[in-house]
Motif scaffolding. Structure first.
Motif, PDB file in Angstrom:
ATOM      1  N   GLY A   1       0.806  -1.202   0.000  1.00  0.00           N
ATOM      2  CA  GLY A   1       0.000   0.000   0.000  1.00  0.00           C
ATOM      3  C   GLY A   1       0.843   1.257   0.000  1.00  0.00           C
ATOM      4  N   GLU A   2       0.162   2.383   0.238  1.00  0.00           N
ATOM      5  CA  GLU A   2       0.842   3.669   0.177  1.00  0.00           C
ATOM      6  C   GLU A   2       1.958   3.824   1.205  1.00  0.00           C
ATOM      7  OE1 GLU A   2      -0.214   8.438   0.487  1.00  0.00           O
ATOM      8  OE2 GLU A   2      -1.829   6.958   0.199  1.00  0.00           O
ATOM      9  N   PRO A   3       1.807   3.393   2.463  1.00  0.00           N
ATOM     10  CA  PRO A   3       2.909   3.554   3.423  1.00  0.00           C
ATOM     11  C   PRO A   3       4.199   2.877   2.973  1.00  0.00           C
ATOM     12  CG  PRO A   3       0.872   3.049   4.579  1.00  0.00           C
ATOM     13  CD  PRO A   3       0.596   2.857   3.124  1.00  0.00           C
ATOM     14  N   GLU A   4       4.081   1.659   2.434  1.00  0.00           N
ATOM     15  CA  GLU A   4       5.279   0.957   1.952  1.00  0.00           C
ATOM     16  C   GLU A   4       5.891   1.673   0.752  1.00  0.00           C
ATOM     17  OE1 GLU A   4       2.391  -0.490   2.559  1.00  0.00           O
ATOM     18  OE2 GLU A   4       2.825  -1.792   4.283  1.00  0.00           O
ATOM     19  N   MET A   5       5.021   2.211  -0.124  1.00  0.00           N
ATOM     20  CA  MET A   5       5.522   2.922  -1.298  1.00  0.00           C
ATOM     21  C   MET A   5       6.200   4.225  -0.899  1.00  0.00           C
ATOM     22  SD  MET A   5       2.309   2.198  -3.878  1.00  0.00           S
ATOM     23  CE  MET A   5       3.052   2.950  -5.312  1.00  0.00           C
ATOM     24  N   ARG A   6       5.654   4.927   0.100  1.00  0.00           N
ATOM     25  CA  ARG A   6       6.289   6.148   0.588  1.00  0.00           C
ATOM     26  C   ARG A   6       7.663   5.828   1.191  1.00  0.00           C
ATOM     27  NH1 ARG A   6       3.126  10.809   1.702  1.00  0.00           N
ATOM     28  NH2 ARG A   6       4.507  11.275   3.458  1.00  0.00           N
ATOM     29  N   ALA A   7       7.738   4.738   1.944  1.00  0.00           N
ATOM     30  CA  ALA A   7       9.019   4.342   2.536  1.00  0.00           C
ATOM     31  C   ALA A   7      10.037   4.013   1.448  1.00  0.00           C
ATOM     32  CB  ALA A   7       8.815   3.146   3.468  1.00  0.00           C
ATOM     33  N   ALA A   8       9.572   3.342   0.384  1.00  0.00           N
ATOM     34  CA  ALA A   8      10.472   3.013  -0.721  1.00  0.00           C
ATOM     35  C   ALA A   8      10.967   4.278  -1.407  1.00  0.00           C
ATOM     36  CB  ALA A   8       9.752   2.115  -1.718  1.00  0.00           C
ATOM     37  N   PHE A   9      10.077   5.250  -1.587  1.00  0.00           N
ATOM     38  CA  PHE A   9      10.491   6.514  -2.216  1.00  0.00           C
ATOM     39  C   PHE A   9      11.528   7.228  -1.365  1.00  0.00           C
ATOM     40  CE2 PHE A   9      10.004  11.153  -2.315  1.00  0.00           C
ATOM     41  CZ  PHE A   9      10.413  11.393  -3.604  1.00  0.00           C
ATOM     42  N   VAL A  10      11.292   7.280  -0.064  1.00  0.00           N
ATOM     43  CA  VAL A  10      12.239   7.955   0.828  1.00  0.00           C
ATOM     44  C   VAL A  10      13.612   7.298   0.729  1.00  0.00           C
ATOM     45  CG1 VAL A  10      12.823   8.362   3.243  1.00  0.00           C
ATOM     46  CG2 VAL A  10      10.508   8.831   2.425  1.00  0.00           C
ATOM     47  N   ASN A  11      13.658   5.984   0.738  1.00  0.00           N
ATOM     48  CA  ASN A  11      14.940   5.271   0.654  1.00  0.00           C
ATOM     49  C   ASN A  11      15.626   5.510  -0.678  1.00  0.00           C
ATOM     50  OD1 ASN A  11      14.784   4.136   3.236  1.00  0.00           O
ATOM     51  ND2 ASN A  11      13.563   2.402   2.517  1.00  0.00           N
ATOM     52  N   LEU A  12      14.848   5.424  -1.765  1.00  0.00           N
ATOM     53  CA  LEU A  12      15.426   5.645  -3.090  1.00  0.00           C
ATOM     54  C   LEU A  12      15.922   7.080  -3.248  1.00  0.00           C
ATOM     55  CD1 LEU A  12      12.972   3.705  -5.440  1.00  0.00           C
ATOM     56  CD2 LEU A  12      15.384   3.218  -5.066  1.00  0.00           C
ATOM     57  N   ALA A  13      15.114   8.046  -2.768  1.00  0.00           N
ATOM     58  CA  ALA A  13      15.501   9.451  -2.886  1.00  0.00           C
ATOM     59  C   ALA A  13      16.805   9.725  -2.147  1.00  0.00           C
ATOM     60  CB  ALA A  13      14.383  10.348  -2.347  1.00  0.00           C
ATOM     61  N   LYS A  14      16.978   9.108  -0.994  1.00  0.00           N
ATOM     62  CA  LYS A  14      18.215   9.279  -0.246  1.00  0.00           C
ATOM     63  C   LYS A  14      19.388   8.638  -0.971  1.00  0.00           C
ATOM     64  CE  LYS A  14      16.288   9.631   4.432  1.00  0.00           C
ATOM     65  NZ  LYS A  14      16.202   8.979   5.760  1.00  0.00           N
ATOM     66  N   MET A  15      19.170   7.446  -1.515  1.00  0.00           N
ATOM     67  CA  MET A  15      20.248   6.747  -2.221  1.00  0.00           C
ATOM     68  C   MET A  15      20.697   7.505  -3.461  1.00  0.00           C
ATOM     69  SD  MET A  15      19.547   2.647  -2.023  1.00  0.00           S
ATOM     70  CE  MET A  15      17.899   2.725  -2.712  1.00  0.00           C
ATOM     71  N   LEU A  16      19.723   8.094  -4.182  1.00  0.00           N
ATOM     72  CA  LEU A  16      20.030   8.769  -5.442  1.00  0.00           C
ATOM     73  C   LEU A  16      20.334  10.252  -5.257  1.00  0.00           C
ATOM     74  CD1 LEU A  16      17.307   7.101  -7.717  1.00  0.00           C
ATOM     75  CD2 LEU A  16      19.724   6.511  -7.509  1.00  0.00           C
ATOM     76  N   GLY A  17      20.239  10.744  -4.037  1.00  0.00           N
ATOM     77  CA  GLY A  17      20.604  12.134  -3.768  1.00  0.00           C
ATOM     78  C   GLY A  17      19.616  13.152  -4.301  1.00  0.00           C
ATOM     79  N   VAL A  18      18.325  12.861  -4.219  1.00  0.00           N
ATOM     80  CA  VAL A  18      17.313  13.817  -4.691  1.00  0.00           C
ATOM     81  C   VAL A  18      17.310  15.045  -3.787  1.00  0.00           C
ATOM     82  CG1 VAL A  18      14.855  14.207  -5.111  1.00  0.00           C
ATOM     83  CG2 VAL A  18      15.881  11.994  -5.681  1.00  0.00           C
ATOM     84  N   LYS A  19      17.474  16.209  -4.386  1.00  0.00           N
ATOM     85  CA  LYS A  19      17.499  17.460  -3.627  1.00  0.00           C
ATOM     86  C   LYS A  19      16.241  18.296  -3.843  1.00  0.00           C
ATOM     87  CE  LYS A  19      22.536  17.757  -4.099  1.00  0.00           C
ATOM     88  NZ  LYS A  19      23.658  18.584  -4.645  1.00  0.00           N
ATOM     89  N   LEU A  20      15.589  18.104  -4.985  1.00  0.00           N
ATOM     90  CA  LEU A  20      14.451  18.956  -5.327  1.00  0.00           C
ATOM     91  C   LEU A  20      13.349  18.130  -5.963  1.00  0.00           C
ATOM     92  CD1 LEU A  20      13.289  21.860  -5.562  1.00  0.00           C
ATOM     93  CD2 LEU A  20      14.391  21.998  -7.807  1.00  0.00           C
ATOM     94  N   LEU A  21      12.137  18.287  -5.458  1.00  0.00           N
ATOM     95  CA  LEU A  21      10.948  17.655  -6.019  1.00  0.00           C
ATOM     96  C   LEU A  21      10.097  18.747  -6.650  1.00  0.00           C
ATOM     97  CD1 LEU A  21       8.911  15.383  -6.486  1.00  0.00           C
ATOM     98  CD2 LEU A  21       8.183  15.621  -4.104  1.00  0.00           C
ATOM     99  N   ILE A  22       9.941  18.711  -7.955  1.00  0.00           N
ATOM    100  CA  ILE A  22       9.173  19.715  -8.706  1.00  0.00           C
ATOM    101  C   ILE A  22       7.827  19.107  -9.065  1.00  0.00           C
ATOM    102  CG2 ILE A  22       9.152  21.235 -10.720  1.00  0.00           C
ATOM    103  CD1 ILE A  22      12.209  20.863 -10.853  1.00  0.00           C
ATOM    104  N   ILE A  23       6.749  19.767  -8.660  1.00  0.00           N
ATOM    105  CA  ILE A  23       5.401  19.249  -8.886  1.00  0.00           C
ATOM    106  C   ILE A  23       4.613  20.230  -9.736  1.00  0.00           C
ATOM    107  CG2 ILE A  23       3.275  18.443  -7.798  1.00  0.00           C
ATOM    108  CD1 ILE A  23       4.869  17.802  -5.312  1.00  0.00           C
ATOM    109  N   ASP A  24       4.236  19.810 -10.935  1.00  0.00           N
ATOM    110  CA  ASP A  24       3.420  20.637 -11.829  1.00  0.00           C
ATOM    111  C   ASP A  24       1.938  20.291 -11.636  1.00  0.00           C
ATOM    112  OD1 ASP A  24       2.906  22.548 -13.732  1.00  0.00           O
ATOM    113  OD2 ASP A  24       3.280  21.222 -15.432  1.00  0.00           O
ATOM    114  N   GLU A  25       1.079  21.218 -12.026  1.00  0.00           N
ATOM    115  CA  GLU A  25      -0.375  21.057 -11.849  1.00  0.00           C
ATOM    116  C   GLU A  25      -0.722  20.776 -10.387  1.00  0.00           C
ATOM    117  OE1 GLU A  25      -2.343  21.763 -14.185  1.00  0.00           O
ATOM    118  OE2 GLU A  25      -1.066  21.654 -15.960  1.00  0.00           O
TER     119      GLU A  25
END
Length: 342
Positions: free
Chosen positions: A129-153
Protein backbone atom coordinates in the motif's frame (compact mmCIF):
# COMPACT_ATOMS: atom_id res chain seq x y z
CA UNK A 1 6.38 26.29 -31.94
CA UNK A 2 6.69 27.97 -28.56
CA UNK A 3 8.83 31.01 -28.08
CA UNK A 4 11.91 30.66 -25.88
CA UNK A 5 10.89 31.14 -22.27
CA UNK A 6 13.32 33.92 -21.39
CA UNK A 7 11.87 36.74 -23.45
CA UNK A 8 10.43 38.89 -20.69
CA UNK A 9 11.47 39.99 -17.23
CA UNK A 10 8.50 38.52 -15.35
CA UNK A 11 9.54 34.98 -16.26
CA UNK A 12 13.21 35.68 -15.60
CA UNK A 13 12.36 37.03 -12.17
CA UNK A 14 10.28 33.94 -11.31
CA UNK A 15 13.05 31.62 -12.51
CA UNK A 16 15.71 33.48 -10.51
CA UNK A 17 13.61 33.21 -7.35
CA UNK A 18 12.95 29.49 -7.92
CA UNK A 19 16.68 28.84 -8.41
CA UNK A 20 17.51 30.77 -5.25
CA UNK A 21 14.92 28.81 -3.27
CA UNK A 22 16.23 25.46 -4.53
CA UNK A 23 19.81 26.36 -3.66
CA UNK A 24 19.16 27.53 -0.10
CA UNK A 25 16.01 25.70 1.00
CA UNK A 26 16.14 23.00 3.66
CA UNK A 27 14.53 19.54 3.34
CA UNK A 28 10.77 19.85 3.74
CA UNK A 29 10.61 23.50 2.69
CA UNK A 30 7.84 24.23 0.18
CA UNK A 31 7.63 26.97 -2.45
CA UNK A 32 4.34 27.96 -4.09
CA UNK A 33 4.90 29.11 -7.68
CA UNK A 34 1.55 30.44 -8.87
CA UNK A 35 0.43 32.13 -12.07
CA UNK A 36 -2.61 32.50 -14.27
CA UNK A 37 -3.49 29.75 -16.70
CA UNK A 38 -1.14 30.14 -19.66
CA UNK A 39 1.46 32.15 -17.73
CA UNK A 40 4.17 29.58 -18.49
CA UNK A 41 4.26 27.52 -15.29
CA UNK A 42 4.83 24.17 -17.02
CA UNK A 43 7.62 25.62 -19.18
CA UNK A 44 9.29 27.01 -16.08
CA UNK A 45 8.89 23.71 -14.23
CA UNK A 46 10.50 21.82 -17.11
CA UNK A 47 13.63 23.98 -17.39
CA UNK A 48 14.22 24.56 -13.67
CA UNK A 49 15.82 21.20 -12.88
CA UNK A 50 18.17 21.09 -15.89
CA UNK A 51 19.25 24.68 -15.26
CA UNK A 52 20.14 23.85 -11.65
CA UNK A 53 21.69 20.41 -12.04
CA UNK A 54 22.20 19.85 -15.77
CA UNK A 55 20.50 17.40 -18.10
CA UNK A 56 20.01 13.82 -16.93
CA UNK A 57 22.64 12.56 -19.39
CA UNK A 58 25.28 14.82 -17.83
CA UNK A 59 24.64 13.79 -14.22
CA UNK A 60 26.87 11.44 -12.30
CA UNK A 61 25.92 7.78 -12.55
CA UNK A 62 23.72 6.64 -9.68
CA UNK A 63 22.44 10.14 -8.87
CA UNK A 64 19.22 12.00 -9.61
CA UNK A 65 19.27 15.45 -7.99
CA UNK A 66 15.75 16.40 -9.06
CA UNK A 67 12.52 14.83 -10.24
CA UNK A 68 9.55 16.40 -12.01
CA UNK A 69 6.06 14.95 -11.68
CA UNK A 70 2.66 16.25 -12.73
CA UNK A 71 -0.54 15.87 -10.72
CA UNK A 72 -2.66 16.01 -13.87
CA UNK A 73 -5.39 13.48 -13.11
CA UNK A 74 -7.31 13.29 -16.36
CA UNK A 75 -8.43 9.73 -15.61
CA UNK A 76 -10.08 10.52 -12.26
CA UNK A 77 -12.03 13.29 -10.55
CA UNK A 78 -9.84 13.71 -7.48
CA UNK A 79 -6.23 13.81 -6.31
CA UNK A 80 -4.76 10.46 -5.28
CA UNK A 81 -1.75 10.55 -2.95
CA UNK A 82 -0.95 6.93 -3.78
CA UNK A 83 -0.82 7.67 -7.51
CA UNK A 84 1.39 10.66 -6.74
CA UNK A 85 3.86 8.45 -4.85
CA UNK A 86 3.72 5.95 -7.71
CA UNK A 87 4.64 8.73 -10.17
CA UNK A 88 7.57 9.74 -7.98
CA UNK A 89 8.76 6.14 -7.81
CA UNK A 90 8.57 5.81 -11.59
CA UNK A 91 10.92 8.78 -11.91
CA UNK A 92 13.41 7.01 -9.65
CA UNK A 93 13.20 3.58 -11.30
CA UNK A 94 10.23 2.10 -9.46
CA UNK A 95 11.23 -1.20 -7.82
CA UNK A 96 7.53 -2.09 -7.55
CA UNK A 97 7.21 -2.16 -11.35
CA UNK A 98 10.65 -3.38 -12.31
CA UNK A 99 12.09 -6.87 -12.58
CA UNK A 100 15.38 -7.92 -11.04
CA UNK A 101 16.90 -8.40 -14.49
CA UNK A 102 15.82 -4.84 -15.44
CA UNK A 103 17.50 -3.33 -12.39
CA UNK A 104 20.65 -5.33 -13.09
CA UNK A 105 21.03 -3.49 -16.42
CA UNK A 106 20.68 0.01 -14.95
CA UNK A 107 23.76 2.23 -14.92
CA UNK A 108 24.07 2.68 -11.16
CA UNK A 109 26.80 2.53 -8.58
CA UNK A 110 27.33 -1.14 -7.50
CA UNK A 111 26.20 -0.62 -3.90
CA UNK A 112 23.03 1.18 -5.00
CA UNK A 113 22.27 -1.44 -7.62
CA UNK A 114 22.70 -4.21 -5.07
CA UNK A 115 20.20 -2.57 -2.69
CA UNK A 116 17.72 -1.99 -5.53
CA UNK A 117 17.95 -5.62 -6.65
CA UNK A 118 17.20 -6.74 -3.09
CA UNK A 119 14.31 -4.25 -2.83
CA UNK A 120 12.89 -5.30 -6.18
CA UNK A 121 12.99 -9.00 -5.34
CA UNK A 122 11.09 -8.43 -2.09
CA UNK A 123 8.37 -6.06 -3.22
CA UNK A 124 5.40 -5.99 -5.54
CA UNK A 125 3.09 -3.02 -6.18
CA UNK A 126 0.10 -5.32 -6.05
CA UNK A 127 0.78 -6.40 -2.49
CA UNK A 128 1.89 -3.12 -0.94
CA UNK A 129 0.00 0.00 0.00
CA UNK A 130 0.84 3.67 0.18
CA UNK A 131 2.91 3.55 3.42
CA UNK A 132 5.28 0.96 1.95
CA UNK A 133 5.52 2.92 -1.30
CA UNK A 134 6.29 6.15 0.59
CA UNK A 135 9.02 4.34 2.54
CA UNK A 136 10.47 3.01 -0.72
CA UNK A 137 10.49 6.51 -2.22
CA UNK A 138 12.24 7.96 0.83
CA UNK A 139 14.94 5.27 0.65
CA UNK A 140 15.43 5.65 -3.09
CA UNK A 141 15.50 9.45 -2.89
CA UNK A 142 18.21 9.28 -0.25
CA UNK A 143 20.25 6.75 -2.22
CA UNK A 144 20.03 8.77 -5.44
CA UNK A 145 20.60 12.13 -3.77
CA UNK A 146 17.31 13.82 -4.69
CA UNK A 147 17.50 17.46 -3.63
CA UNK A 148 14.45 18.96 -5.33
CA UNK A 149 10.95 17.65 -6.02
CA UNK A 150 9.17 19.72 -8.71
CA UNK A 151 5.40 19.25 -8.89
CA UNK A 152 3.42 20.64 -11.83
CA UNK A 153 -0.38 21.06 -11.85
CA UNK A 154 -0.23 21.21 -8.04
CA UNK A 155 -3.66 22.86 -7.98
CA UNK A 156 -4.98 19.30 -8.28
CA UNK A 157 -4.29 19.00 -4.55
CA UNK A 158 -7.55 20.88 -4.05
CA UNK A 159 -9.61 18.12 -5.68
CA UNK A 160 -9.92 15.84 -2.68
CA UNK A 161 -12.12 12.97 -1.67
CA UNK A 162 -14.89 13.61 0.86
CA UNK A 163 -12.90 12.24 3.78
CA UNK A 164 -9.80 14.37 3.12
CA UNK A 165 -8.93 18.05 3.48
CA UNK A 166 -6.53 19.59 0.91
CA UNK A 167 -4.20 20.88 3.63
CA UNK A 168 -3.72 17.29 4.83
CA UNK A 169 -1.88 16.58 1.59
CA UNK A 170 0.27 19.67 2.06
CA UNK A 171 1.39 18.51 5.50
CA UNK A 172 2.03 15.06 4.05
CA UNK A 173 4.22 16.58 1.32
CA UNK A 174 6.22 18.53 3.88
CA UNK A 175 6.90 15.39 5.91
CA UNK A 176 7.79 13.45 2.77
CA UNK A 177 10.35 16.06 1.73
CA UNK A 178 11.71 16.22 5.27
CA UNK A 179 12.28 12.46 5.39
CA UNK A 180 13.60 12.19 1.81
CA UNK A 181 15.96 15.14 2.25
CA UNK A 182 14.53 17.33 -0.52
CA UNK A 183 12.74 20.65 -0.88
CA UNK A 184 9.53 21.00 -2.91
CA UNK A 185 8.30 23.50 -5.49
CA UNK A 186 4.59 23.49 -6.37
CA UNK A 187 3.53 24.98 -9.71
CA UNK A 188 -0.18 25.74 -10.02
CA UNK A 189 -2.99 28.12 -10.84
CA UNK A 190 -5.61 29.95 -8.79
CA UNK A 191 -6.81 26.88 -6.85
CA UNK A 192 -3.37 26.63 -5.23
CA UNK A 193 -3.98 29.93 -3.43
CA UNK A 194 -6.40 28.17 -1.08
CA UNK A 195 -3.49 26.24 0.45
CA UNK A 196 -1.48 29.31 1.37
CA UNK A 197 -1.23 30.36 5.00
CA UNK A 198 -3.30 27.57 6.54
CA UNK A 199 -1.02 27.02 9.58
CA UNK A 200 1.71 28.95 11.36
CA UNK A 201 3.87 25.82 11.50
CA UNK A 202 3.87 25.44 7.74
CA UNK A 203 4.03 29.17 7.01
CA UNK A 204 7.58 29.42 8.33
CA UNK A 205 8.62 26.61 5.93
CA UNK A 206 7.01 28.06 2.80
CA UNK A 207 7.91 30.64 0.16
CA UNK A 208 5.86 32.04 -2.70
CA UNK A 209 6.70 33.11 -6.25
CA UNK A 210 4.36 34.91 -8.61
CA UNK A 211 4.67 34.19 -12.35
CA UNK A 212 3.37 37.54 -13.55
CA UNK A 213 1.79 38.34 -16.89
CA UNK A 214 3.52 40.63 -19.38
CA UNK A 215 2.90 44.32 -18.91
CA UNK A 216 2.81 47.32 -21.24
CA UNK A 217 2.68 49.89 -18.46
CA UNK A 218 6.23 51.13 -19.04
CA UNK A 219 8.59 51.46 -21.98
CA UNK A 220 10.61 48.38 -21.08
CA UNK A 221 7.47 46.26 -20.76
CA UNK A 222 6.12 47.52 -24.09
CA UNK A 223 9.41 46.67 -25.81
CA UNK A 224 9.46 43.15 -24.38
CA UNK A 225 5.83 42.56 -25.25
CA UNK A 226 6.47 43.73 -28.82
CA UNK A 227 9.46 41.38 -29.07
CA UNK A 228 7.29 38.49 -27.89
CA UNK A 229 4.67 39.30 -30.54
CA UNK A 230 7.36 39.45 -33.23
CA UNK A 231 8.39 35.94 -32.23
CA UNK A 232 4.78 34.77 -32.50
CA UNK A 233 4.53 36.30 -35.99
CA UNK A 234 7.63 34.33 -37.04
CA UNK A 235 6.56 31.05 -35.46
CA UNK A 236 3.05 31.11 -36.93
CA UNK A 237 3.96 32.62 -40.34
CA UNK A 238 1.96 35.78 -39.72
CA UNK A 239 2.41 38.93 -41.80
CA UNK A 240 5.06 41.06 -40.03
CA UNK A 241 3.47 43.88 -38.08
CA UNK A 242 -0.01 42.35 -37.90
CA UNK A 243 0.29 41.80 -34.15
CA UNK A 244 3.02 44.24 -33.19
CA UNK A 245 1.23 47.23 -34.70
CA UNK A 246 -1.82 46.30 -32.63
CA UNK A 247 0.14 45.37 -29.50
CA UNK A 248 -2.08 47.33 -27.12
CA UNK A 249 -5.21 45.73 -28.54
CA UNK A 250 -3.59 42.28 -28.30
CA UNK A 251 -2.68 43.00 -24.70
CA UNK A 252 -6.25 43.98 -23.89
CA UNK A 253 -7.60 40.81 -25.51
CA UNK A 254 -5.17 38.53 -23.67
CA UNK A 255 -4.25 40.54 -20.56
CA UNK A 256 -0.60 39.93 -21.42
CA UNK A 257 -0.76 36.20 -20.65
CA UNK A 258 1.55 34.30 -23.06
CA UNK A 259 -0.65 31.21 -23.36
CA UNK A 260 -3.68 33.37 -24.07
CA UNK A 261 -1.80 35.07 -26.91
CA UNK A 262 -0.96 31.73 -28.48
CA UNK A 263 -4.57 30.59 -28.10
CA UNK A 264 -5.83 33.81 -29.67
CA UNK A 265 -3.58 33.36 -32.69
CA UNK A 266 -4.56 29.71 -33.13
CA UNK A 267 -8.28 30.54 -33.07
CA UNK A 268 -7.77 33.39 -35.54
CA UNK A 269 -5.77 31.22 -37.94
CA UNK A 270 -8.44 28.52 -37.74
CA UNK A 271 -11.11 31.03 -38.78
CA UNK A 272 -8.98 32.45 -41.59
CA UNK A 273 -8.13 28.94 -42.81
CA UNK A 274 -11.79 27.97 -42.89
CA UNK A 275 -12.49 31.05 -45.02
CA UNK A 276 -9.56 30.24 -47.30
CA UNK A 277 -7.93 33.65 -46.84
CA UNK A 278 -4.78 35.08 -45.30
CA UNK A 279 -4.89 35.98 -41.64
CA UNK A 280 -6.04 39.56 -41.08
CA UNK A 281 -6.52 41.69 -38.01
CA UNK A 282 -10.29 41.25 -38.15
CA UNK A 283 -9.79 37.51 -37.54
CA UNK A 284 -7.60 38.22 -34.52
CA UNK A 285 -9.92 40.83 -33.03
CA UNK A 286 -12.89 38.47 -33.29
CA UNK A 287 -10.97 35.51 -31.81
CA UNK A 288 -10.99 36.89 -28.29
CA UNK A 289 -12.91 35.29 -25.44
CA UNK A 290 -16.59 35.84 -24.88
CA UNK A 291 -17.23 38.62 -22.31
CA UNK A 292 -17.86 36.18 -19.44
CA UNK A 293 -14.67 34.20 -20.12
CA UNK A 294 -12.66 37.39 -20.66
CA UNK A 295 -13.83 38.79 -17.34
CA UNK A 296 -13.01 35.53 -15.55
CA UNK A 297 -9.50 35.53 -17.07
CA UNK A 298 -8.87 39.04 -15.71
CA UNK A 299 -10.48 38.31 -12.33
CA UNK A 300 -8.35 35.22 -11.74
CA UNK A 301 -5.13 36.93 -12.87
CA UNK A 302 -5.82 39.92 -10.61
CA UNK A 303 -6.67 37.70 -7.65
CA UNK A 304 -3.45 35.74 -8.06
CA UNK A 305 -1.44 38.95 -8.38
CA UNK A 306 -2.96 40.64 -5.32
CA UNK A 307 -2.60 37.51 -3.18
CA UNK A 308 0.95 36.63 -4.21
CA UNK A 309 2.14 40.24 -3.95
CA UNK A 310 0.51 40.63 -0.54
CA UNK A 311 -1.82 43.46 -1.53
CA UNK A 312 -5.06 41.51 -1.29
CA UNK A 313 -6.79 39.24 1.18
CA UNK A 314 -6.15 35.50 1.18
CA UNK A 315 -8.94 33.60 -0.63
CA UNK A 316 -11.09 31.33 1.53
CA UNK A 317 -10.30 27.73 0.47
CA UNK A 318 -13.86 26.73 1.41
CA UNK A 319 -15.57 29.35 -0.74
CA UNK A 320 -13.59 30.47 -3.76
CA UNK A 321 -16.00 32.66 -5.70
CA UNK A 322 -13.68 33.12 -8.66
CA UNK A 323 -13.15 29.42 -9.25
CA UNK A 324 -15.33 27.19 -7.04
CA UNK A 325 -14.15 23.76 -6.02
CA UNK A 326 -15.79 20.89 -7.86
CA UNK A 327 -17.97 18.59 -5.81
CA UNK A 328 -16.91 14.98 -6.05
CA UNK A 329 -19.55 12.26 -5.88
CA UNK A 330 -17.90 9.02 -4.86
CA UNK A 331 -21.02 6.84 -5.18
CA UNK A 332 -23.39 6.49 -8.15
CA UNK A 333 -26.61 8.42 -7.89
CA UNK A 334 -29.65 6.24 -7.23
CA UNK A 335 -32.50 6.55 -9.70
CA UNK A 336 -36.24 6.28 -9.23
CA UNK A 337 -36.20 2.87 -10.90
CA UNK A 338 -33.54 1.47 -8.62
CA UNK A 339 -34.70 -1.54 -6.60
CA UNK A 340 -32.98 0.01 -3.59
CA UNK A 341 -34.87 3.29 -3.78
CA UNK A 342 -37.70 3.90 -1.36
Amino acid sequence: MKRPLMLFREHQSALDQAIFFAQFAEPGDICFCVGAGGAGKTSLAQILGPMLYGEQSSQQSGTKPFILVSLDAADRAYFSSKDFIRSCLLELGDPFRSRVEDVSRWELAPEIKQRLVRLTSLHSSRSHGEPEMRAAFVNLAKMLGVKLLIIDEANMLRLTQKTRVPTDYLESLRRLGDKAGCSIILFGTIDLLGLLGHSAQLNRRTSRIHIARMSCRDECGAIEFTAFLKGIEIDYSITPGLLTEQRFAVHELTYGIPGEIVGLVKRAKMTAGAEGVELEWKHVSKAGHLPMAWKQMITEADLIESTMEGTGSMPDPRADAAHPKRKIRMKPRRTANSKYSS
